[in-house]
Enzyme design. Structure first.
Site, PDB file in Angstrom:
ATOM      1  N   TYR A 100       0.854  -1.188   0.000  1.00  0.00           N
ATOM      2  CA  TYR A 100       0.000   0.000   0.000  1.00  0.00           C
ATOM      3  C   TYR A 100       0.891   1.240   0.000  1.00  0.00           C
ATOM      4  O   TYR A 100       1.983   1.222   0.575  1.00  0.00           O
ATOM      5  CB  TYR A 100      -0.843  -0.007   1.278  1.00  0.00           C
ATOM      6  CG  TYR A 100      -2.288   0.401   1.136  1.00  0.00           C
ATOM      7  CD1 TYR A 100      -3.142  -0.242   0.240  1.00  0.00           C
ATOM      8  CD2 TYR A 100      -2.822   1.405   1.932  1.00  0.00           C
ATOM      9  CE1 TYR A 100      -4.482   0.109   0.148  1.00  0.00           C
ATOM     10  CE2 TYR A 100      -4.160   1.771   1.852  1.00  0.00           C
ATOM     11  CZ  TYR A 100      -4.983   1.125   0.950  1.00  0.00           C
ATOM     12  OH  TYR A 100      -6.304   1.480   0.858  1.00  0.00           O
ATOM     13  N   ASP A 109      -8.104  -4.887  10.630  1.00  0.00           N
ATOM     14  CA  ASP A 109      -8.878  -6.073  10.288  1.00  0.00           C
ATOM     15  C   ASP A 109      -8.489  -6.644   8.942  1.00  0.00           C
ATOM     16  O   ASP A 109      -8.481  -7.870   8.747  1.00  0.00           O
ATOM     17  CB  ASP A 109     -10.381  -5.760  10.320  1.00  0.00           C
ATOM     18  CG  ASP A 109     -10.767  -4.578   9.438  1.00  0.00           C
ATOM     19  OD1 ASP A 109      -9.889  -3.753   9.098  1.00  0.00           O
ATOM     20  OD2 ASP A 109     -11.965  -4.461   9.101  1.00  0.00           O
ATOM     21  N   THR A 132     -19.429  -3.426   8.221  1.00  0.00           N
ATOM     22  CA  THR A 132     -20.051  -2.116   8.066  1.00  0.00           C
ATOM     23  C   THR A 132     -19.697  -1.554   6.698  1.00  0.00           C
ATOM     24  O   THR A 132     -20.550  -1.000   5.991  1.00  0.00           O
ATOM     25  CB  THR A 132     -19.573  -1.157   9.173  1.00  0.00           C
ATOM     26  OG1 THR A 132     -19.797  -1.774  10.441  1.00  0.00           O
ATOM     27  CG2 THR A 132     -20.312   0.157   9.108  1.00  0.00           C
ATOM     28  N   THR A 184     -43.521  -3.632  -3.639  1.00  0.00           N
ATOM     29  CA  THR A 184     -42.408  -2.801  -3.191  1.00  0.00           C
ATOM     30  C   THR A 184     -41.424  -3.587  -2.323  1.00  0.00           C
ATOM     31  O   THR A 184     -40.205  -3.428  -2.449  1.00  0.00           O
ATOM     32  CB  THR A 184     -42.922  -1.571  -2.425  1.00  0.00           C
ATOM     33  OG1 THR A 184     -43.799  -0.835  -3.274  1.00  0.00           O
ATOM     34  CG2 THR A 184     -41.771  -0.675  -2.002  1.00  0.00           C
TER      35      THR A 184
END
Length: 258
Positions: A100, A109, A132, A184
């Site tokens: 990176y 994580d 998340t 819906t």
């Protein structure tokens, strides 16, 4: 016994290893306002399920993407378990060569998952963590962590839709068999499910194409991984305990120098 703790933005996953056996794991809602005593009380109650006591915990390792929780968690460990926890961060040996641009920006994580993924499944490898946020990580044939992609998680994407569209109501996120919803509710479920499946397949395919590598394994982990990969073309492995296993592996790499 070893206590492993993975702190995510939505949940804290707690696991207890006895040797190489994961005795049990628990999910606690992440709350930056909880005190060390509150975390102690919650975890003590969960431990009762398997008759685990704080005194039986020999060591603790924590991975966190929520810095605001760490003060309370570290104090909980030192007060109730009377150990100084090992924290995933600078100075911790992982065995992963991070390519990176700024390695410090890679979430703890993601590195923990990479350690376990490489050890268990080999390389080249794509790891998808449905949390998340949904993260896609690529580890090449040399075992180098190249980076990946980050997208909004399926739950927060859905919540944003329900909150901003006044006539659309909350629905259960489920696997659907038809993409043409007849009301819906089923239209929302089809759009969320197949939209996410399509996104996963597209990102995986583009990663493999960009890498130029062959025989790339694709492994999924996280809460909704089983649901989404049921329809994907490219993901064949679900490993729900990948992060907990990665924490244990990193602990083993570092315990002698602790």
């Amino acid at each position: 016994m070893l206590l492993v703790v993975d702190v995510g933005n939505t949940n804290i996953v707690v696991g207890v290893y006895e040797g190489n056996i994961l005795k049990n794991s628990f999910r606690i809602g992440t709350d930056i306002n909880k005190t060390s005593d509150e975390y102690g009380a919650i975890i003590a109650q969960l431990f009762l399920i398997d008759s685990i006591s704080f005194s039986s915990i020999e060591d603790v390792i924590i991975s966190s993407v929520v810095p605001e929780v760490m003060h309370s968690l570290e104090n909980f460990v030192m007060k109730y378990i009377q150990k100084t926890p090992m924290i995933i961060g600078p100075g911790i040996k992982t065995g992963i060569n991070i390519k990176y641009e700024n390695p410090s920006q890679v979430g703890a994580d993601r590195i923990v998952n990479a350690v376990a993924g490489v050890e268990k499944y080999g390389v080249p490898l794509i790891l998808i963590d449905f949390g998340t946020a949904t993260t896609f990580c690529y580890i090449n044939a040399k075992g180098e962590y190249l980076g990946g992609a980050i997208t909004p998680g399926i739950k927060i994407s859905s919540e944003a839709l329900f909150q901003r569209a006044s006539k659309l109501h909350k629905v259960e996120i489920i696997e659907t068999t038809e993409v043409i919803g007849r009301n819906t509710t089923t239209a929302l479920q089809a759009g969320i499910f197949f939209g996410y499946v399509g996104m996963v397949d597209n990102i995986v395919e583009k990663m493999i194409e960009e890498s130029g590598e062959e025989n790339v394994k694709v492994v999924a982990t996280g809460g909704l991984s089983s649901l989404i990969i049921s329809e994907t073309k490219n993901v064949s492995i679900v490993d729900k305990n990948l992060t907990l296993e990665g924490l244990k592996m990193i602990y083993e790499k570092n315990k002698q120098s602790k």
